[in-house]
Design an enzyme around this catalytic site. Sequence first.
Site, mmCIF file in Angstrom:
data_model
loop_
_atom_site.group_PDB
_atom_site.id
_atom_site.type_symbol
_atom_site.label_atom_id
_atom_site.label_comp_id
_atom_site.label_asym_id
_atom_site.label_seq_id
_atom_site.Cartn_x
_atom_site.Cartn_y
_atom_site.Cartn_z
ATOM 1 N N ALA A 93 0.839 -0.816 0.228
ATOM 2 C CA ALA A 93 -0.200 -0.398 0.162
ATOM 3 C C ALA A 93 0.942 1.363 0.082
ATOM 4 C CB ALA A 93 -1.185 0.014 0.808
ATOM 5 N N ALA A 94 1.846 1.579 0.533
ATOM 6 C CA ALA A 94 2.382 3.026 0.833
ATOM 7 C C ALA A 94 3.524 3.021 -0.513
ATOM 8 C CB ALA A 94 3.715 2.197 2.029
ATOM 9 N N GLY A 154 0.754 5.022 -0.308
ATOM 10 C CA GLY A 154 -0.952 5.435 -0.848
ATOM 11 C C GLY A 154 -1.299 5.866 -1.052
ATOM 12 N N GLY A 155 -0.626 6.365 -2.848
ATOM 13 C CA GLY A 155 -1.031 6.827 -3.934
ATOM 14 C C GLY A 155 -2.790 6.106 -4.265
ATOM 15 N N LYS A 156 -2.368 4.760 -4.061
ATOM 16 C CA LYS A 156 -3.986 4.201 -4.585
ATOM 17 C C LYS A 156 -4.569 3.682 -3.689
ATOM 18 C CE LYS A 156 -1.656 1.793 -9.090
ATOM 19 N NZ LYS A 156 0.195 2.353 -8.271
ATOM 20 N N ASP A 186 1.310 -3.344 4.254
ATOM 21 C CA ASP A 186 2.624 -2.673 3.564
ATOM 22 C C ASP A 186 3.863 -3.458 4.565
ATOM 23 O OD1 ASP A 186 3.910 -1.205 0.847
ATOM 24 O OD2 ASP A 186 5.040 -1.520 2.080
ATOM 25 N N ASP A 235 4.368 -8.653 6.229
ATOM 26 C CA ASP A 235 5.157 -8.959 4.585
ATOM 27 C C ASP A 235 3.768 -10.075 4.287
ATOM 28 O OD1 ASP A 235 6.186 -10.058 2.585
ATOM 29 O OD2 ASP A 235 8.334 -11.181 3.914
ATOM 30 N N ASP A 271 -0.482 -3.740 -5.792
ATOM 31 C CA ASP A 271 0.913 -2.792 -7.039
ATOM 32 C C ASP A 271 1.745 -3.171 -6.132
ATOM 33 O OD1 ASP A 271 1.009 -0.526 -8.185
ATOM 34 O OD2 ASP A 271 1.389 1.313 -6.857
ATOM 35 N N CYS A 287 4.526 -0.033 -11.823
ATOM 36 C CA CYS A 287 5.329 0.511 -12.947
ATOM 37 C C CYS A 287 6.408 0.204 -13.714
ATOM 38 C CB CYS A 287 5.469 1.953 -12.385
ATOM 39 S SG CYS A 287 6.356 1.770 -10.974
HETATM 40 C C1 LIG Z 1 4.744 -0.349 -5.763
HETATM 41 S S1 LIG Z 1 4.918 0.186 -4.452
HETATM 42 C C2 LIG Z 1 3.512 0.484 -3.562
HETATM 43 C C3 LIG Z 1 2.925 2.286 -3.854
HETATM 44 C C4 LIG Z 1 1.421 1.950 -3.729
HETATM 45 N N1 LIG Z 1 0.627 1.275 -3.992
HETATM 46 C C5 LIG Z 1 0.886 3.712 -4.322
HETATM 47 O O1 LIG Z 1 0.049 3.063 -4.908
HETATM 48 O O2 LIG Z 1 1.303 4.447 -3.741
HETATM 49 C C6 LIG Z 1 5.092 -1.476 -3.583
HETATM 50 C C7 LIG Z 1 5.245 -1.666 -2.408
HETATM 51 O O3 LIG Z 1 5.463 -3.033 -1.626
HETATM 52 C C8 LIG Z 1 5.832 -2.606 -0.557
HETATM 53 N N2 LIG Z 1 6.744 -3.948 -0.097
HETATM 54 C C9 LIG Z 1 7.817 -4.913 -0.860
HETATM 55 N N3 LIG Z 1 7.514 -6.040 -0.641
HETATM 56 C C10 LIG Z 1 6.753 -6.527 0.354
HETATM 57 C C11 LIG Z 1 5.941 -7.225 0.761
HETATM 58 N N4 LIG Z 1 6.980 -8.584 1.239
HETATM 59 N N5 LIG Z 1 5.008 -7.312 1.593
HETATM 60 C C12 LIG Z 1 4.630 -6.116 1.541
HETATM 61 N N6 LIG Z 1 4.937 -4.894 1.050
HETATM 62 C C13 LIG Z 1 5.790 -4.904 0.493
HETATM 63 C C14 LIG Z 1 6.993 -1.503 -0.393
HETATM 64 O O4 LIG Z 1 7.038 -1.742 0.771
HETATM 65 C C15 LIG Z 1 6.742 -0.218 -1.390
HETATM 66 O O5 LIG Z 1 6.189 0.562 -0.865
#
Ligand SMILES: C[S@@+](CC[C@H](N)C(=O)[O-])C[C@H]1O[C@@H](n2cnc3c(N)ncnc32)[C@H](O)[C@@H]1O
Length: 473
Positions: free
Chosen positions: A296-297, A299-301, A319, A346, A367, A420
Amino acid sequence: MTGSPKPAKPSVRALAAEILFDVHRRVGVFAHDRVHAASVAEKLNKRDRRFLTELVFGVLRHELTLDCVLAAHSDTKWDDVGPRNKEALRLGAYQLLYLDGVPPYAAIHETVQVVRDARARPFVNGVLRAVDRKVNRVPIDEDRGGASARKRLQIGDKKVCFFPEPVFADPETDLALHLAQVYSHPPELVARWVARHGEAATREILAKNHQPPQLFVRVNRLKTTREQLLEALRSEGITCGDGNLDSSVLVEAPPTDLVGSKAFRDGLCTVQDETAMQVAPRLQVSAGQLILDLCAAPGGKTTHLAELTKDNATILAVDREDERLDKLRESIARLGLKSIACMVADATAADAVKAVTPAPYDRVLVDAPCSNSGVLARRPEAKFRFDVAHLTELAALQKRILAQAYDRVFPGGLLAYSTCSLEPEENEEQVRELLAAHADLELVEEKLTLPAQGAGDGGYFAILKRKAAKIRE
Ligand SMILES: C[S@@+](CC[C@H](N)C(=O)[O-])C[C@H]1O[C@@H](n2cnc3c(N)ncnc32)[C@H](O)[C@@H]1O
């Protein structure tokens, strides 16, 4: 009594060299964060902040091209040049070739001053002087054609550089390497794009990645309309106009001006690219639903989903990174949302999520963390972090997260997967594998967006439906 003298304030070029050195050395360091932190710490005025941004992002955007030019004008083998000297040389060459407003004397003299080791200064000075002396920079309309592609570099749409000796690979024998050098991209990545999309589409992606990215914001319809937002931003001196989507606004001001504005602080909008803005509406969310966002982080979506459900759904935002979730928590407060709960977990081991909410979800969004190959204009440092081994690791991680996501979707519910990235291993191949593993999943829609002039970032999304179980008569 006289106190000890205050340490001299570092020059903007010295700050840029330090940031570039750190970004190259340490994986988790992002240029944006460092430029912002240095601007605040050194209390830079607007002009210096812009110059620092220009230098750092200019060098990152054109790094491989600069390295080719510098290597051709240095007596020392490029691989043998120390990392700090390399950063100083790139900074100097960037100013000489790309910045018309900086006189060559200042570009060389001021840049040599950032070299810490006084013994290396004559070397840096000599290479930059050779570049200045030997590279012929002319307005594009004076280009009479006929120069070898190995000795020619176009800078934007107004200027051309001609080199006395070949600087770049021959496009006739290695097109991908030539394009990689001229557009400063990882050769491996360019070779993949040429093979998949052809030369013309690859050139388009590369050209788009060279331009500074556009800044879009999403209107928070819970608080305002697009017209009201445009008016509010304009009343604060921020130039803006309609975006390509109903809910988007194109901001033509530096991001720092936007986030400092009252309209932004009051939660009237969220920074989000238009390609990313297309994902949440495809999940067809509505009030009362249970929604899970597994990556999520910042958090845009997630906040988009909350706005689309009029803040009346139950959204769990998961996240792995608590610090990144802090950014989501800030947005939740700024936007005044109540329907989102944050959880550090996780997503590859969703037991923790299951323990909190055993019921499956109506909607699940993944995402995924990815190679960022669709957003290299915005994240130029991701260019030199790209390699195929890392891509394979990312694909394995995405597969594990998707498996958990599938498990959490209610029969009849929807699963959105987005990245992306432009790479099939992270996109279509993930979705095909998931579909092959689960007969009750069907593909509703998928879309790959390539970076292109006038459009948003590159990226991919797929919407999958988990079919409802048949009830026996
Ligand atoms: C592309 S970013 C998400 C952007 C977000 N959805 C937005 O729209 O702002 C991918 C996110 O996945 C998280 N991430 C990576 N591996 C992960 C895991 N195993 N479990 C949960 N989150 C994870 C990262 O910390 C990162 O914040």
